[in-house]
Write an enzyme that holds these catalytic residues in place. Structure first.
Site, mmCIF file in Angstrom:
data_model
loop_
_atom_site.group_PDB
_atom_site.id
_atom_site.type_symbol
_atom_site.label_atom_id
_atom_site.label_comp_id
_atom_site.label_asym_id
_atom_site.label_seq_id
_atom_site.Cartn_x
_atom_site.Cartn_y
_atom_site.Cartn_z
ATOM 1 N N GLN A 198 -0.163 3.213 -2.205
ATOM 2 C CA GLN A 198 -0.991 4.216 -1.393
ATOM 3 C C GLN A 198 0.107 5.430 -2.370
ATOM 4 O OE1 GLN A 198 -3.337 4.503 0.327
ATOM 5 N NE2 GLN A 198 -3.788 6.801 0.008
ATOM 6 N N LYS A 258 -8.298 0.869 4.930
ATOM 7 C CA LYS A 258 -8.392 -0.023 4.028
ATOM 8 C C LYS A 258 -8.966 -1.383 4.758
ATOM 9 C CE LYS A 258 -7.518 2.927 -0.149
ATOM 10 N NZ LYS A 258 -6.428 3.819 -0.232
ATOM 11 N N ASP A 265 -6.482 -0.525 -8.589
ATOM 12 C CA ASP A 265 -7.125 0.585 -8.562
ATOM 13 C C ASP A 265 -7.673 0.851 -10.031
ATOM 14 O OD1 ASP A 265 -6.987 2.124 -6.303
ATOM 15 O OD2 ASP A 265 -4.615 1.882 -6.079
#
Length: 312
Positions: free
Chosen positions: A96, A52, A119
């Site tokens: 994460q 990422k 997200d």
């Protein structure tokens, strides 16, 4: 001939298309910033975070990272989240998963500022999605919609069977596909581990989305002729359990050196014989998830900085 839907190519195009929006924001003094938070030292999570960060660098998004010791108290992680909520240079961030067992992940998500929740997992953002007013579409479901669009597959009027009911893929994708929208208006069946006669449900579908996390659960016998198959699963399987030495090809030998290979939730070769279009693993949905995270970060920056941009 079956179309192989190339997620790498579609994701690359989305990243290219985001460049203009990123530069518009940068010219207004508001270059988008994405942060990653990692608690612990899980190797797979570290790999995802690194990927990422590279994605951000490629498109011109500022990348930030916060490490939290895996043995630290939940309060230390919550403090890091609070700092990111207040940081004007960070427009979006992700924590994460997985987090250590002593940390409640749902509580972690509740502490993320909803406007920085790229997200799309915060309860406020989930509620907006279900109500048909999504601020951020979760990355994997949105990526699936983009893949269908690129392949010329319109969900409207189609029967869609989703195998898997996770909060990350199955539930939000079902909600998106039933909505009154250009990329919705489908009739959706959501299956799971307690579904009776799964094959009957998948064979009757125009579009099958496999997101259950079971290697090659769905094979060609479970696919209707001409269906579109989207395989979300990424599973590591032991090569030695799958092939005898006599049947290994040169490419298989490479997998043997690693000791594993990646397969999806769909048995690709047999499903390909029945499907009109199918995503591979790897190279299908995975790259799209990362591309849509960049998309959501740019959108978050646009909202917070009140700078209008064109999103792909």
């Amino acid at each position: 001939m079956t179309e192989i839907i190339d997620g790498n190519a579609v994701a690359s195009q989305i990243r290219d298309d985001l460049t203009a929006a990123i530069e518009t924001l940068a010219d207004a003094g508001a270059r988008p910033g994405l942060a990653t938070v990692l608690m612990g030292d899980d190797p797979a999570s570290q790999t995802y975070v690194n990927m990422k960060q590279r994605d951000c660098e490629e498109v011109g998004i500022e990348s930030h990272h916060v490490d939290v010791d895996g043995d630290a108290s939940p309060a230390e992680l919550y403090d890091a989240i609070a700092d990111l909520n207040e940081d004007p240079d960070v427009h979006g961030y992700i924590v994460q998963a997985p987090v250590p067992d002593h940390v409640d992940y749902r509580e972690v998500i509740r502490r993320v500022d909803p406007i920085k929740d790229v997200d799309g997992f915060h309860p406020e953002n989930v509620g907006r999605l279900v109500a048909g007013d999504a601020r951020f579409r979760p990355c994997t479901p949105h990526g699936i919609q983009k893949l269908l669009e690129t392949a010329g597959v319109e969900p409207e009027g189609k029967d869609v069977t989703i195998v898997g009911r996770s909060d990350i893929v199955g539930k939000p994708l079902a909600n998106l596909l039933i909505q009154k929208a250009e990329d919705g208006n489908a009739t959706v069946t959501v299956c799971h581990s307690r579904t009776d006669d799964l094959g009957a449900k998948t064979r009757s579908a125009d579009i099958v989305v496999a997101a259950v996390g079971v290697p090659e659960l769905i094979d060609g016998s479970m696919i209707g002729e001409g269906a579109v198959v989207i395989d979300v699963g990424v599973n590591r399987v032991d090569v030695s359990e799958r092939r005898s030495e006599d049947s290994q090809t040169a490419s298989d030998q490479s997998d043997t050196e690693k000791g594993y290979e990646l397969v999806g939730d769909v048995e690709f070769e047999s499903a390909k014989e029945k499907a009109s279009a199918i995503t591979p693993v790897p190279g299908g949905v995975g790259p799209m998830t990362r591309a849509m995270l960049l998309y959501n970060t740019v959108k978050a920056a646009s909202l917070q900085e009140d700078v209008a941009v064109d999103l792909p």
